[in-house]
Enzyme design. Structure first.
Site, short mmCIF file in Angstrom:
data_model
loop_
_atom_site.label_atom_id
_atom_site.label_comp_id
_atom_site.label_asym_id
_atom_site.label_seq_id
_atom_site.Cartn_x
_atom_site.Cartn_y
_atom_site.Cartn_z
N HIS A 133 -6.73 5.62 1.74
CA HIS A 133 -5.83 4.63 2.31
C HIS A 133 -5.14 3.90 1.16
CE1 HIS A 133 -6.31 4.90 6.61
NE2 HIS A 133 -7.62 4.95 6.48
N ASP A 163 1.62 2.26 0.65
CA ASP A 163 2.15 3.02 1.76
C ASP A 163 3.67 3.02 1.81
OD1 ASP A 163 -0.28 3.84 2.68
OD2 ASP A 163 -0.31 2.58 4.46
#
Length: 387
Positions: A133, A163
């Site tokens: 992540h 991200d």
């Protein structure tokens, strides 16, 4: 940004294989810029856990539901890829190939296709097959280690840095660059957008400063990481915060004048005096509320701004005047960015409901068999295959 805007990518066709995180955001950006983005949702949904009606990363898109694990679903996806300019997927390496919709299969059908791959670790390397992540990706690049107070733990910047900045934006730059190449030469290609690569790339200026001896490789000790007292945040009397960015001498002089700090302040050019200077500035900021300080610095070149919450930001006078946020389809959301004088973008559609546009896409993309497929039986969302 009127709702009639088509955007500079009007006419570009994009297939998005549903995932979570940076892939959908990148596809949303392409859709905001006018591309016709068809999202292939999987039976049972992507497992994000929010109502699709509120998933803003699916605005301006259309959706079909296909079971890529079935022969008919994979065949329909290839038919869409054959008619697309760009395909975006965010599976772990090898997953798209096993489903029969990998780069080889798609480029065999459409040699001009730009095949964008969004992952955290990239398509190769020791960690390529492992889950991850945002927080892990920014950790290993050194970016996370730069953020936070001296003597404290690193501060987590939500998932904006990895991200979306290091991932989504680099994927968009990559696929649009490859699209230019494809339109010039007729040659498609694969774009490997890894969050670790993009995030590392974002630190280029900091690496330059390290090499020049102008940056210390520890938190809270440098010009732009909160170490300098004239570039940081200060608590106000009501427990809110003001952000100070008075880097240049002229701006700093204006800042000090409006702040009205009593007495002679320590030399800002002497890092040894920074601790004392910070204490003096902090004491002064604690004398008034955020609203009072906002009024004091309003319209000045002191480079001071109130630290607002997400809900407060839309009402900031400057952002309101520019329409930085908009309310569409009952939801307050950021307006499309950047802005174009001749081909403005717009929020043309609410978040796409899974499978709601199958018939329209079958017609518009000339894939008649798409609407004739049986409805996939909903199944539990798979475990994380993204990034």
């Amino acid at each position: 940004m009127g709702s009639t805007g088509h955007g500079p990518l009007h006419g570009v066709r994009v297939v998005e294989l549903a995932g979570i995180g940076p892939g959908p955001f990148a596809a949303m950006l392409l859709a905001d810029l006018g591309a016709d983005v068809v999202r292939i949702d999987r039976p049972g949904g992507p497992g994000l856990g929010i109502d699709p009606a509120h998933d803003l990363t699916n605005r301006n898109k259309r959706s079909v539901v296909l079971d890529l694990k079935s022969a008919s679903g994979a065949a329909a996806a290839l038919a869409l890829a054959e008619r697309a300019d760009i395909l975006v997927e965010g599976f772990r390496p090898g997953v798209a190939e096993r489903l029969g919709v990998g780069p080889g299969d798609c480029l065999a059908r459409n040699p001009r296709l730009v095949y964008g791959r969004m992952t955290g670790w990239g398509q190769e390397g020791p960690l390529a097959e492992t889950a991850g992540h945002d927080i892990g990706y920014v950790a290993v690049t050194g970016a996370l280690g730069m953020i936070g107070p001296a003597g404290g733990p690193p501060a987590v910047p939500a998932n904006l840095l990895g991200d979306y900045a290091g991932g989504s934006l680099y994927l968009v730059v990559g696929v649009l660059s490859a699209l230019q190449h494809a339109r010039t030469t007729g040659e498609g290609q694969v774009v490997d957008a890894a969050i670790v690569d993009g995030t590392a790339h974002l630190t280029a200026m900091i690496h330059a400063m390290v090499a020049a001896g102008a940056w210390t490789d520890r938190r809270g000790a440098n010009l732009l990481d909160g170490g300098a007292p004239f570039y940081g945040v200060y608590e106000t009397a009501d427990g809110q915060y003001m952000a100070v960015g008075a880097l240049e001498p002229a701006f700093y002089e204006e800042f000090v004048r409006l702040l009205g700090a009593p007495g002679h302040l320590p030399d800002r050019g002497d890092p040894a005096a920074w601790a004392e200077l910070r204490e003096r500035l902090a004491a002064r900021f604690r004398e008034r509320t955020r609203a009072e300080w906002t009024e004091v610095f309003a319209g000045s070149d002191a480079c001071v701004a109130p630290v607002l919450s997400l809900r407060e930001a839309r009402d900031h006078p400057h952002l309101a005047a520019r329409g930085t946020f908009t309310e569409e389809y009952g939801t307050v959301q950021p307006a499309p960015a950047p802005r174009f004088s001749a081909t403005p973008g717009a929020v043309r559609r609410p978040p796409a409901a899974p499978g709601a546009d199958t018939a329209a896409v079958a017609r518009d993309w000339d894939v008649p068999g798409l609407s004739g497929l049986p409805d996939p039986t909903p199944t539990p969302a798979p475990t994380q295959e993204e990034r």
